[in-house]
Design a protein around this motif. Sequence first.
Motif, PDB file in Angstrom:
ATOM      1  N   ILE A 850       0.848  -1.205   0.000  1.00 39.41           N
ATOM      2  CA  ILE A 850       0.000   0.000   0.000  1.00 39.41           C
ATOM      3  C   ILE A 850       0.876   1.244   0.000  1.00 39.41           C
ATOM      4  N   THR A 851       1.906   1.237   0.844  1.00 37.54           N
ATOM      5  CA  THR A 851       2.821   2.395   0.888  1.00 37.54           C
ATOM      6  C   THR A 851       3.474   2.616  -0.467  1.00 37.54           C
ATOM      7  N   SER A 852       3.953   1.529  -1.069  1.00 40.37           N
ATOM      8  CA  SER A 852       4.619   1.627  -2.365  1.00 40.37           C
ATOM      9  C   SER A 852       3.657   2.095  -3.449  1.00 40.37           C
ATOM     10  N   SER A 853       2.437   1.543  -3.462  1.00 40.92           N
ATOM     11  CA  SER A 853       1.454   1.909  -4.501  1.00 40.92           C
ATOM     12  C   SER A 853       1.043   3.369  -4.385  1.00 40.92           C
ATOM     13  N   VAL A 854       0.772   3.809  -3.164  1.00 38.22           N
ATOM     14  CA  VAL A 854       0.380   5.209  -2.964  1.00 38.22           C
ATOM     15  C   VAL A 854       1.549   6.131  -3.314  1.00 38.22           C
ATOM     16  N   PHE A 855       2.760   5.702  -2.988  1.00 37.05           N
ATOM     17  CA  PHE A 855       3.945   6.491  -3.311  1.00 37.05           C
ATOM     18  C   PHE A 855       4.069   6.667  -4.821  1.00 37.05           C
ATOM     19  N   GLN A 856       3.913   5.572  -5.564  1.00 37.01           N
ATOM     20  CA  GLN A 856       4.009   5.662  -7.022  1.00 37.01           C
ATOM     21  C   GLN A 856       2.888   6.506  -7.598  1.00 37.01           C
ATOM     22  N   TYR A 857       1.662   6.289  -7.093  1.00 34.90           N
ATOM     23  CA  TYR A 857       0.505   7.044  -7.572  1.00 34.90           C
ATOM     24  C   TYR A 857       0.717   8.543  -7.349  1.00 34.90           C
ATOM     25  N   THR A 858       1.296   8.884  -6.205  1.00 32.45           N
ATOM     26  CA  THR A 858       1.468  10.293  -5.863  1.00 32.45           C
ATOM     27  C   THR A 858       2.634  10.926  -6.608  1.00 32.45           C
ATOM     28  N   THR A 859       3.781  10.232  -6.624  1.00 35.09           N
ATOM     29  CA  THR A 859       4.989  10.856  -7.167  1.00 35.09           C
ATOM     30  C   THR A 859       4.930  11.080  -8.666  1.00 35.09           C
ATOM     31  N   ARG A 860       4.141  10.287  -9.378  1.00 35.52           N
ATOM     32  CA  ARG A 860       4.102  10.514 -10.828  1.00 35.52           C
ATOM     33  C   ARG A 860       3.433  11.846 -11.164  1.00 35.52           C
ATOM     34  N   GLY A 861       2.715  12.420 -10.193  1.00 37.89           N
ATOM     35  CA  GLY A 861       2.084  13.717 -10.424  1.00 37.89           C
ATOM     36  C   GLY A 861       2.809  14.858  -9.731  1.00 37.89           C
ATOM     37  N   THR A 979      19.988  17.563   1.285  1.00 43.35           N
ATOM     38  CA  THR A 979      19.071  16.850   0.382  1.00 43.35           C
ATOM     39  C   THR A 979      19.567  15.426   0.153  1.00 43.35           C
ATOM     40  N   TYR A 980      20.902  15.292  -0.011  1.00 39.63           N
ATOM     41  CA  TYR A 980      21.458  13.952  -0.180  1.00 39.63           C
ATOM     42  C   TYR A 980      21.327  13.151   1.109  1.00 39.63           C
ATOM     43  N   ALA A 981      21.555  13.814   2.241  1.00 38.60           N
ATOM     44  CA  ALA A 981      21.466  13.128   3.525  1.00 38.60           C
ATOM     45  C   ALA A 981      20.042  12.649   3.795  1.00 38.60           C
ATOM     46  N   VAL A 982      19.071  13.502   3.489  1.00 35.41           N
ATOM     47  CA  VAL A 982      17.669  13.110   3.685  1.00 35.41           C
ATOM     48  C   VAL A 982      17.308  11.966   2.749  1.00 35.41           C
ATOM     49  N   ARG A 983      17.812  11.997   1.526  1.00 38.40           N
ATOM     50  CA  ARG A 983      17.543  10.919   0.576  1.00 38.40           C
ATOM     51  C   ARG A 983      18.117   9.594   1.094  1.00 38.40           C
ATOM     52  N   ASP A 984      19.340   9.664   1.628  1.00 45.51           N
ATOM     53  CA  ASP A 984      19.940   8.454   2.190  1.00 45.51           C
ATOM     54  C   ASP A 984      19.163   7.962   3.406  1.00 45.51           C
ATOM     55  N   PHE A 985      18.687   8.921   4.222  1.00 50.85           N
ATOM     56  CA  PHE A 985      17.880   8.581   5.405  1.00 50.85           C
ATOM     57  C   PHE A 985      16.602   7.853   4.990  1.00 50.85           C
ATOM     58  N   ALA A 986      15.931   8.395   3.955  1.00 49.35           N
ATOM     59  CA  ALA A 986      14.687   7.765   3.479  1.00 49.35           C
ATOM     60  C   ALA A 986      14.968   6.389   2.896  1.00 49.35           C
ATOM     61  N   GLU A 987      16.093   6.263   2.189  1.00 48.93           N
ATOM     62  CA  GLU A 987      16.447   4.967   1.613  1.00 48.93           C
ATOM     63  C   GLU A 987      16.687   3.941   2.719  1.00 48.93           C
ATOM     64  N   GLU A 988      17.345   4.360   3.790  1.00 53.48           N
ATOM     65  CA  GLU A 988      17.634   3.454   4.896  1.00 53.48           C
ATOM     66  C   GLU A 988      16.355   3.027   5.602  1.00 53.48           C
ATOM     67  N   LYS A 989      15.427   3.967   5.772  1.00 47.70           N
ATOM     68  CA  LYS A 989      14.225   3.674   6.558  1.00 47.70           C
ATOM     69  C   LYS A 989      13.098   3.063   5.736  1.00 47.70           C
ATOM     70  N   LEU A 990      12.980   3.467   4.480  1.00 46.03           N
ATOM     71  CA  LEU A 990      11.858   3.007   3.659  1.00 46.03           C
ATOM     72  C   LEU A 990      12.271   1.981   2.612  1.00 46.03           C
ATOM     73  N   GLY A 991      13.459   2.125   2.088  1.00 45.76           N
ATOM     74  CA  GLY A 991      13.890   1.220   1.030  1.00 45.76           C
ATOM     75  C   GLY A 991      14.371   1.990  -0.182  1.00 45.76           C
ATOM     76  N   LYS A 993      13.724   1.653  -3.308  1.00 44.89           N
ATOM     77  CA  LYS A 993      12.779   1.957  -4.390  1.00 44.89           C
ATOM     78  C   LYS A 993      12.083   3.301  -4.202  1.00 44.89           C
ATOM     79  N   TYR A 994      12.168   3.844  -2.975  1.00 50.18           N
ATOM     80  CA  TYR A 994      11.506   5.126  -2.726  1.00 50.18           C
ATOM     81  C   TYR A 994      12.371   6.315  -3.131  1.00 50.18           C
TER      82      TYR A 994
END
Length: 1602
Positions: A850-861, A979-991, A993-994
């Motif tokens: 659900i998280t991944s699907s909503v993420f994809q649905y949202t980010t494409r816009g 911005t890079y640090a936050v991106r790495d943080f999100a990658e570590e916590k969410l995965g 693919k995000y």
Amino acid sequence: MRSTPRSIWCCLRTLWLTWEIPDLFPDDEVENIIGSMRPEVRSSGLMDTRENCWKFFIDRIRRQLKVALCFSPVGSKLRLRSRKFPAVVNFTAIVWFHEWPQEALESVSLNFLQDVDNIDPEVKESVSKFMAHVHMSVNQTSKECLAVERRYNYTTPKSFLEQIKLYRSLLGQRCKDLSNKIERLENGLQKLSCTAAQVDDLKAKLAAQEVELKQKNEDADNLIKVVGIETEKVSKEKAVADEEEEKVAAIAVVVSGKQKDCEEDLAKAEPALTAAQDALNTLNKNNLTELKSFGSPVAAVTNVTAAVMVLMAPGGKVPKDRSWKAGKVMMAKVDAFLDSLIHFKKENIPEACLKAVQPYLQDPEFQPELIAAKSYAAAGLCSWVLNIVKFYRVYCEVEPKRQALSKANAELAAAQGKLATIKTKINHLNENLAKLTAKFEKATADKLKCQQEAESTTHTISLANRLVGGLASENVRWAEAIKNFREQERTLCGDVLLITAFISYLGYFTKPYRLRLMDETWRPYLSQLTVPIPITPKLDPITMLTDDADIAMWQNEGLPADRMSTENATILVSCQRWPLMVDPQLQGIKWIKNKYSEHLHVIRIGQRGYLDTIERALVQGDVVLLENLDENLDPVLGPLLGRETIKKGRYIKIGDKECEYNHTFRLILHTKLASPHYQPELQAQCTLIDFTVTRDGLEDQLLAVVVSMERPDLEELKSNLTKQQNGFKITLKMLEDNLLSHLSSASGNFLGDTELVQNLETTKRTAADIEEKVKEAKVTEAKINEAREHYRPVAVRASLLYFIMNDLNKIHPMYQFSLKAFSVVFQKAVLKAEADEDLKQRVSNLIENITSSVFQYTTRGLFECDKITYIAQLAFQILLMNREINPAELDFLLRYPVLPGVTSPVDFLSSHSWGGIKSLCSMDEFKNLDRDIEGSAKRWKKFVESECPEKEKFPQEWKNKTPLQKLCIMRALRPDRMTYAVRDFAEEKLGAKYVIGRSLDFAASFEESGPATPMFFILSPGVDPLKDVEKHGKKLGFTFNNNNFHNVSLGQGQEVVAEQALELAVKSGHWVILQNIHLVARWLSKLEKLLEKRAEGSHENFRVFVSAEPSSTPEGHIIPQGILENSIKITSEPPTGMHANLHKALDNFNQDTLEMCARENEFKSILFALCYFHAVVAERRKFGPQGWNRSYPFNTGDLTISVSVLYNYLEATPKVPYDDLRYLFGEIMYGGHITDDWDRRLCSTYLEEFIKPEMLEGELLLAPGFPLPGNMDYNGYHQYIDDTLPAESPYLYSLHPNAEIGFLTQTSEKLFHTVLELQPRDGGGGEGGGMTREEKVRSELEEIMEKLPEEFNMAELLGKAEERTPYQVVMLQECERMNILTQEIRRSLNELSLGLKGELTMTNDMENLQNAIFLVMVPDTWTKRAYPSMSGLVLWFTDLLARIKELDVWSTDFVLPSAVWLAGFFNPQSFLTAIMQAMARRNEWPLDSMSLQCDVTKKYREDLTSPPREGAYVHGLYMEGARWDTQTGLIVDARLQELTPTMPVIFIRAMPVDKQDIRNVYRCPVYKTRQRGPTHVWTFNLKTKEKPSKWTLAGVALLLQI
């Protein structure tokens, strides 16, 4: 005034100015007016000319006409109209109605409460104070709500009056309801108390009834015996009568048979008799006379007369004479003869006559037919004779039978007589028996009546006992209820006061504000009053306004079960003003449509015939739902909204029509806008109710959805159970109401009311059953809830995702998402989640998918720049929800509170960064961080100055900190890398693919579209997303050639074309592309309605594709919310980053392209270099002015055409024409976009570095660590990019890493600011105190005026400047320019000061100046007269004062300063030109052959005491992109994080061009500001050991301001 047409304003202006409105009256009316004025003009002593008459008329109007204009002070309409029509201010007396103060509110409310009887007099003043307090507190909270949530909530005096009106109404209604309830319960209790007392009386009555019943029984038994004897007599006689009756019946049968036999024989004779009669009828006097006249007839005739004589012989004596003569004698008297024939005794013919006539009859000629030929009369007589004889013979045979019949009839009569005698006797006996029977029945009836009375008494006693016993619990409960109701009567005025405030004011506030107002503001105030208002402690408004049964019914109708929804529904059904539902998720409207389904009319403004629908509903008293309102309503609805009734409240005017007003009519308004801004006048007329879904409510709804999909059996059971429980509540209330109704309405001897007792027993039995079922249901519900709770984390996550997604519209108004679309994504994600038998793992899979699907649905816009914001918000909120991070640490990261006034003790951190470190050290987790940094400065310096510190390990024990804590430290140390640090943080916590940017396949997005779901492309420059639509349409058979693909580019006049295309496509299932809809703003609302209308009932293949450019500001956003919410939004932006850009550039070609040229090696190498070049020039713009002076729309067309040119040249020439190719690419293909000479130099330099002969030798580096690849296939190149291209860095663009620090720091600041704005707000206390806008502006204005120096005295300066050297001319020009600027500053500030004091009318310029000062920006009017600058107002004014001071020093003695501050000039070029002029004059050199020589010294300004003998020292320059090494005197690479190092003093002198040494120099452009581009000043030649191309590509330049 509402939106008034401009023409009316023009008329009003003319009226105020001249007191005339042109062409107001037609000519004939003008003549009538003048004619009617003449007598009065003459009487006033004037000539009655046309002019005098008209002037007299106008003067009278001027004296008597009163015009009152009402304006709303909200918004800019009043201000703008006053500007456009100054007469509004100049010719009117303005009365500004301020909001009512506390005293006025108290006075008004107290006045209205004086005639209310249900309030104690001493409490009325307290009630009025509370009402005023409520109104004032809502005003304050509305301001906080606007500041925090950007929602406009207004209260007006009308709102306050509506509160008073509602209070009076509710108080009267509640008093009446409470009295009725008490009366009903007291009546019920009284009936119950009477019941017990009456039971003993009933028992005594029953004993007497039993004695009487015994006597009645004995009397009845005696009568039974007598009746038995008489009955036996009757029975015997009846037996005899029956026997006689049988005999009579037998005789009657015999008689009947004989009679039938006789009648049959007689019937045989009847024809003969008839024939005889017919024969007689043929005879008459004439034909008999004729017969008689025959002289000697034939024998046949004679025989006839003879036969007649025989039959008519008297006494049976047959005459012997039967001659013709005798016959004539017989017929002598014709009449007598006929008469004798007619009366002939046919039943009695003598035997002799029969015998005598026989011979005649046997005669063959004795036939009427034969005789008729001789005589017609004779034939008639012949027929008579034959038939008479025939009749007689039959008659003779019947006669014996007739006699036998006569005898039988006599016997029958005798038997019947005997039977009648017997029956008479029986009747007499029956009469006696009947009397006895009646007597017996009466006795029996008396006995039964007595018995029934006894049974009734017994039954009544039983009922009474059942009633008393059955209502034993109700007796106690009702007594307690009466006690409670009495207590409620005491507190009623206070309770109603609180719920009135609740209904009147809380509807538009969100949950936190409602709780705060109710619990922290209103309730405490009630207890603080001098005369306290009695109120129920901890009163819940919902329980007072409604009950469980109503709430249960609402929920069955589709109302969400959360508290907020229940409160909203309660306000909606209780308010007196029309409710206006703010319902962006359409949950409230769904409930309304179910609730009022039968009598509901759903309409929209602008819909055809919507006013007619309202008019009909007004008359019939129906409910009207006016849905999808915008912020502006049709003025024609004004009287209806304000309930402005006429004719004693019986009519309301809609337009020009008076409509009958049925008081049961109800209007419900609805809007899909999330935070609409309705004007105060509308908010005063309506009760705004916020039906926006809450997180808790959505969580429950999504839990139901996921459980229904995962465990449909469980959810169905839960749903049925909920409906059953709701039904139980409704049933119990209905039963109790019926019971009370029966009991209270029972009158007289109600103890016999069986229905009442049965109703009671039904109620008790049902209640017991329900209670039992409720117990069972609770157990079942607990089990269900336990099973459902396993899926709770899924619903919690999904609800969080929706609200994160829904908040994105705060970033950009294009980001609109509907709950309906989210639900579809949610359900698809549940279906696609990986199955697992382990429930815990299945739930984990659901959450992830659900998280991944909503993420994809949202980010494409989303735009690329906003994706990192969304990712960060997503990660932070998920971790906060899971309690994996500390909110205080997140707050620091987002807010970054810096401790002011500190100085950094280390050289690698700025004071600002050190302030952040010191602030961070105040938290326990970061204690001693500052000491560790000071103590281990080398290790920390190495960490801070590393290229990618976010990927390095932190020094010391700080490497063991949590990821969020590391982010907090990084925020202070390296804000540019966040911005890079936050991106790495999100990658570590969410995965991963995000954070990996992937372009979503168009076909996958298309699968989600449908007839009701358009696809919306958000356009960006240089990208055409509609090619994907055409390509996919071709695959599916939708093309222009097939006439099922319509592409409409919107613009002037294309709206009709678009509507026709949509109409056709809906029916036929075509595709429609609507391009650039932002160009037709006025048509967009119609398009929204068209798409919504076409969503239902359209062809399944129908699709709509919409494209529009986003607005640059929220104010300019025009795309309707409905279109955006229902669409699949796809952003189309150029890729970001070298990796994506290079892949994208290569994607424009394929293997066939690589193989098409004969000179494959050269072609492939140059093509790849071109792709890299394209990626560089496209992505370099992200570095701002250091990347490109101006922004250029490079696109893939430039690349593809360049490759085509490359192919043609390689095919046509034996050698590679590098120079020609570079010229074509750099000057034409790409250079065609470029307008700046320095940008053109940059473009050419890139091509010189990338495309040169060395590229074929394998020695060319496109970037550090990225050599030009050799000969590969298409996929090999893509793989080479993935494997070899270094990580994203300015080095890839030949820039220094510092180049990205600036924009990365800005990006990081924007990221954290935006995420902070997106954080859920608790609605806590707003910003306290502070100056108002005008006070702040006045303070700033006075400060500027105080510091602004006097102007330069130009006359005095011109007098002192005798020589007018080039330097003096420059100084005088600068002073003159400065005077122009300071004069404008002083003039505009004085003007604004007068405007703020009210002494001048505020103009647009004054308002713009005020806004600029408030926003700390340099006003436009100053900027136009000033020098280029990127500073805010404070720094700009400080800089201005420094410039004035510099000029003041120079103008004192006209001596050139020892070092000139070059940045302090309006026009630095003029000073540099003056240096050349001075040298040219001194040496008499031609000016056009001169140039400037720039020598960078090792000194700074403070080191110089006098100017040079020739030329000038200049200071105040900064280098960007590199630094000046003072030791070597060369340009060298910049130090990390040293963005714009200060240049030493530069010695500038003039010399002839031919003597200038241009070896090993870099031609460095000089700009006034970091904006570069149009601020170019000069070109300085600076020494370098490196190739000049390096500094060109690095964007090295000198700046006068930073």
